[in-house]
Scaffold this active site. Structure first.
Site, PDB file in Angstrom:
ATOM      1  N   CYS A  70       0.869  -1.177   0.000  1.00 42.36           N
ATOM      2  CA  CYS A  70       0.000   0.000   0.000  1.00 42.36           C
ATOM      3  C   CYS A  70       0.909   1.231   0.000  1.00 42.36           C
ATOM      4  O   CYS A  70       1.730   1.393   0.909  1.00 42.36           O
ATOM      5  CB  CYS A  70      -0.871  -0.022   1.259  1.00 42.36           C
ATOM      6  N   CYS A 180      -0.973   3.548  -6.592  1.00 42.66           N
ATOM      7  CA  CYS A 180      -1.830   2.937  -5.560  1.00 42.66           C
ATOM      8  C   CYS A 180      -2.042   1.503  -5.999  1.00 42.66           C
ATOM      9  O   CYS A 180      -2.269   1.236  -7.186  1.00 42.66           O
ATOM     10  CB  CYS A 180      -3.158   3.690  -5.490  1.00 42.66           C
TER      11      CYS A 180
END
Ligand code: DGL
Length: 258
Positions: A70, A180
Site C-alpha cells: 500500500c 496505488c
C-alpha cells in the site's frame, strides 16, 4: 519463511500476485483492511495505528517479512515500522523515478491517493528524482471503490478512468504512474484509453523482486503453497470477487477482527 502482506483492502492483491509469480513456493499471509478502506482519505495517525495492528497480527501468524502493499501506508508508516520491528519490511512508493527517466515530453502524471500525495515522503521522492520534470498528481478515490466492489471493467470503470486520465493527457503527460496498489486491477481498461506513445508504470514487479532478494537462504521448491487471505470486511464479498482479482490462484480465506 512466510511473507506477510497488508493493504487497506484488496488492492495489495495486485502485489501478492507478482510476489507469488516470482516465489511460487513461499507461503503468504495477506490482510486486507477493507473495514477501514480507504486509507486514502484518512489521517496519518490512523493509518499508522492500523498498520501496526495488522503487522503485529501477521507476525503472530508467523510472518518473517512484511510487505506493505500500500503506497499510502508506506508513505506514512514505513519509517516508524522499521524503527519498531527487527524483521525486514518492504514498502512501496509511486514509481516517480522510473517515470522521470522515461518521459520524453517532460510531463508525468501520478495517480495516487490523497494521503500519498500529501505525505512528506512523496514530496521528497519528487524532489529527489524528478527535478526538471513536471509532475501532475491526481487522486482517484473512485478507482479504489470500483476495485473493492470487484468492478474491474464496464461502463462505470471506463467513465471513472476517462475522467481521471483525460486532464493528464491534455497536459501532455506521456507517462502515467499507478501510485496505488488498487489501480493495477484497472490497467487493462486504463491502457485501452491511452494513446500508443503513453506508458503506464506499476511498481508491483519491482517490489516482488525486492522481496525475493531479502528472503534468506534456499527458497522452498514449488509445490502446495499456502496462500491465506484475511479481510477485516465482508468475507462473503471477498470470496465473491477473489476469482476476478486472482484468477487461477487458490487461497484459503477468513474474516479477521482487528
Ligand atoms: N491501496 C492503497 C495504496 O496503495 C490505498 C487505497 C486506499 O485505501 O485509499 O495507496
Amino acid at each position: 519463511m512466510k511473507i506477510g502482506i497488508l493493504d487497506s483492502g484488496v488492492g495489495g492483491l495486485s502485489v501478492l500476485r507478482e510476489v507469488h509469480r516470482l516465489l511460487p513456493g513461499v507461503p503468504i499471509h495477506y490482510v486486507g483492511d477493507s473495514a477501514w478502506c480507504p486509507y486514502g482519505n484518512k489521517a496519518p495517525e490512523m493509518i499508522n495505528n492500523r498498520v501496526f495492528e495488522i503487522t503485529d497480527h501477521l507476525i503472530e501468524g508467523g510472518a518473517t517479512l512484511i510487505m506493505i502493499a500500500c503506497n499510502s501506508a508506506t508513505i506514512h508508516s514505513v519509517g516508524p515500522l522499521r524503527n519498531a520491528y527487527l524483521l525486514p519490511i518492504v514498502g512501496m512508493e509511486p514509481g516517480v523515478k522510473p517515470a522521470a527517466e522515461t518521459t520524453k515530453s517532460g510531463v508525468v502524471g501520478v495517480l495516487a491517493t490523497e494521503a500519498s500525495i500529501a505525505g512528506e515522503k512523496f514530496h521528497q521522492l519528487v524532489n529527489n528524482h524528478a527535478r526538471g520534470v513536471k509532475v501532475i498528481t491526481r487522486p482517484c478515490p473512485r478507482f479504489v471503490e470500483l476495485v473493492e466492489a470487484g468492478t474491474l471493467n464496464g461502463p462505470e470503470a471506463e467513465k471513472a478512468i476517462s475522467e481521471s486520465i483525460t486532464p493528464l493527457l491534455d497536459a501532455d503527460a506521456d507517462v502515467l504512474v499507478l501510485g496505488c496498489t488498487h489501480y493495477p486491477f484497472l490497467s487493462p481498461v486504463i491502457k485501452s484509453q491511452l494513446p500508443a506513445e503513453v506508458s503506464l508504470i506499476d511498481t508491483g514487479v519491482a517490489v516482488a523482486k525486492r522481496v525475493k532478494n531479502l528472503l534468506p537462504g534456499e527458497l522452498p521448491a514449488t509445490g502446495e503453497t499456502e496462500i491465506f487471505i484475511e479481510t477485516t470486511g465482508s468475507l462473503e464479498h471477498l470470496d465473491e470477487i477473489l476469482p476476478k482479482l486472482l484468477p487461477g490462484i487458490t487461497a484459503k480465506t477468513a474474516f479477521c477482527l482487528l
